[in-house]
Design an enzyme around this catalytic site. Structure first.
Site, short mmCIF file in Angstrom:
data_model
loop_
_atom_site.label_atom_id
_atom_site.label_comp_id
_atom_site.label_asym_id
_atom_site.label_seq_id
_atom_site.Cartn_x
_atom_site.Cartn_y
_atom_site.Cartn_z
N ASP A 132 12.09 40.02 -3.47
CA ASP A 132 11.92 41.03 -4.49
C ASP A 132 10.52 40.95 -5.09
OD1 ASP A 132 13.12 42.97 -6.50
OD2 ASP A 132 12.57 41.33 -7.85
N GLU A 136 9.21 43.00 -0.25
CA GLU A 136 9.05 44.22 -1.02
C GLU A 136 7.63 44.12 -1.58
OE1 GLU A 136 11.37 46.67 -4.53
OE2 GLU A 136 11.03 44.54 -4.83
#
Length: 595
Positions: free
Chosen positions: A281, A310
């Site tokens: 993330d 990400e």
């Protein structure tokens, strides 16, 4: 069990456990001691005045393998201004990590489904609904649909009083969230889920959150890192306030060796459970230290696991070749945006769509590095993309200010489900078939959110991070109304697997031929159509609202296999001459009739 606590600026660290309190011994930057297996324990750290040490706080060991919560646990009890929290503070539990289990790389092409452990089964009628064990019974259906990877939303231990359903506010990186366990051993249950997935030839990836923690900013609770070595764990501005590139109050400082070691020990633990991959993330927060990103790549190569970034945060956007390690896969946000726009009929996107369909060679060095997605946990579901023009987030408590306004969705002429005409409903079904077809015919690694295959909805809420209710829980009764779509997705996944050109590791390069309705592709500002020819396939896409006659510009013989204008999506195979009429907002796929 040995306890080693990083607190270089502390003047003392005491261990408080079921058998009493005792000081830990200083060994350089660490404080060391022992605790008996099975005991609950906490830490009390003291330090110089003017720092964030609080000897009226019991802290959780950042290296804990399990966390216990008091029945009266309250997040506010750990915030500034609250009194001593020793009686009701969360505590670590001295438990041994399960014995290592092997990884398993699927034998099938990668097809990723994002899964929330609790939400997937919470509405199942079973006593262990919403747990790791309940999820095991969903694996046969997922495998049959063609899923070869489940990517679990975060299973780090997070604060059950924080109000975060998604789990993106970790308290302890390396402890498994016990509230998802059916019994009292969450670590083992997660390992059992991984092993069961492997038995179905399905990989398990974890969404890991190492960029920030649940301690938020200066007004947040003090649970561990802040109370032990605040300036060593977190990135701070010169004035002592927290850097907040994650939008959650703080970011972890990966220039700190302690932070890097904690992250790596966590990855090792989960890899020992047999986990096959990790999606990071807001990975660009870690990318502030490029050498660390590359060291994670070295570790992954040694352990045989996959890495997915990400590659953006609220400050940086590094999707593509600017990411510091080419061995990582990446969520392709450009794919999401361009393909959503094309799907809803935006003009002028044909050149961008040509890039996205072939794995985004303008961004990546290999097609498999592009994780192609139209939906993820944050944002509209695939059904909501075709049922809502705007977000409906009032339930989240932010007066509609949360969640993006850039959804690139189209409601097909009516907002929401209630009152939609049969014509609108039919168009939505067609648009869903179009969305899945574009995704599964694209080169790269396809990803969707589990439930998209049968029209899962969140009622237009595109940011339900705090909705632990029927907004986010999978509605299994809805599946009965959408079995045709699920069957279409299953056949489409089989179709993808049966055509190796769609999953090959090398670029299509000169093997792909691009066409328009007739002649070369129309890349003008008005264009909404495209065709292409690959080994054994001829695809014609019409995102305009009128039918188009496509000339088939590659030698056949051809037979019609997919036609999204048909309710089944897969028409009976039939010879296809030229021209081929492609209905409004439809896709037709021809296959080599001689194959």
């Amino acid at each position: 069990m040995e306890i080693r606590v990083f607190a270089p600026d502390a003047t003392s660290v005491r261990l408080t456990s079921d058998s009493g309190d005792r000081p830990l011994d200083r060994h350089g930057d660490h404080w060391v001691g022992e605790v008996e297996l099975g005991q609950r324990y906490g830490l009390i750290a003291s330090g110089p005045p003017g720092t964030r040490f609080r000897d009226d706080r019991t802290l959780v060991d950042p290296e804990a393998t399990e966390v216990w919560f008091h029945d009266e646990h309250r997040r506010d009890a750990a915030r500034p201004g609250a009194g001593p929290n020793h009686r009701i503070a969360p505590r670590a539990v001295a438990t041994e990590w399960p014995a290592p289990r092997p990884q398993h790389h699927t034998s099938r092409p990668l097809v990723v489904h994002e899964v929330h452990v609790r939400g997937m089964t919470r509405r199942r009628e079973r006593v262990d609904a919403g747990t790791y064990l309940a999820l095991i019974d969903e694996l046969p259906r997922l495998g049959a649909v063609g899923v070869s990877v489940i990517e679990l939303l975060p299973v780090h231990q997070f604060d059950p009083d924080e109000g975060n359903y998604w789990g993106y506010m970790p308290m302890v990186f390396g402890a498994v969230h016990r509230q998802y366990a059916a019994g009292d051993d969450a670590n083992r249950e997660l390992g059992d889920l991984v092993a069961a997935a492997h038995a179905h030839d399905i990989e398990v990836w974890l969404d890991v959150v190492f960029n920030h923690t649940t301690e938020e900013d200066e007004a947040g609770p003090t649970y561990n890192l802040r109370g032990l070595a605040d300036a060593r764990w977190y990135a701070l501005h010169d004035d002592g306030f927290y850097v907040d590139d994650a939008g959650c109050g703080n970011i972890v400082d990966t220039h700190s060796s302690a932070s890097r070691e904690l992250i790596m020990s966590t990855l090792d633990r989960f890899a020992d459970l047999g986990v096959d991959g990790f999606r990071f993330d807001l990975a660009t927060v870690l990318g502030r230290h490029p050498d660390f990103v590359r060291s994670i790549g070295d570790w992954a190569a040694d352990r045989g696991v996959r890495l997915v970034a990400e590659a953006w945060d609220v400050v940086r956007y590094q999707v593509g070749r600017s990411w510091p390690d080419p061995r990582w896969m990446q969520w392709n946000g450009r794919y999401r945006d361009d393909m959503r726009g094309f799907l809803r009929g935006e003009a002028g996107l044909v050149p961008a769509v040509m890039q996205r369909l072939q794995g985004s060679p303008d961004l990546f060095d290999a097609p498999w590095k592009s994780v192609n997605f139209l939906t993820a946990h944050d944002g509209f579901t695939m059904f909501d993309l075709v049922a809502h023009d705007r977000k409906h987030n009032d339930a989240n408590g932010w007066n509609g200010t949360d969640g993006t306004d850039d959804n690139r969705s189209w409601n097909c002429g009516w907002e929401g489900e209630a009152g939609a005409s049969d014509e609108v409903r039919a168009l939505r079904r067609r648009q869903l078939r179009n969305a899945w077809t574009l995704l599964m015919l694209s080169h790269g690694t396809p990803m969707a959110v589990s439930g998209d295959e049968f029209g899962r909805t969140q009622g237009g809420n595109n940011n339900p991070y705090n909705q632990d209710d029927e907004t986010t829980w999978t509605d299994w009764s809805r599946r009965n109304d959408w079995l045709d779509l699920e069957r279409f997705v299953q056949r489409l996944t089989d179709f993808r697997a049966a055509h190796p050109v769609l999953t090959q590791v090398d670029w299509w390069g000169s093997d792909v031929e691009w066409f328009g309705v007739s002649g070369a592709p129309d890349c003008g500002d008005h264009s909404r159509s495209l065709a292409w020819h690959l080994d054994g396939l001829y695809v014609m896409v019409n995102m305009w609202w009128e039918p188009l006659d496509f000339a088939v510009q590659a030698p056949g013989p051809w037979r019609r296999m997919i036609d999204t204008a048909d309710e089944s999506g897969f028409a009976e195979p039939s010879p296809a001459g030229s021209p081929v009429v492609v209905a409004p907002r439809s896709i037709v796929v021809l296959a080599d009739a001689a194959a």
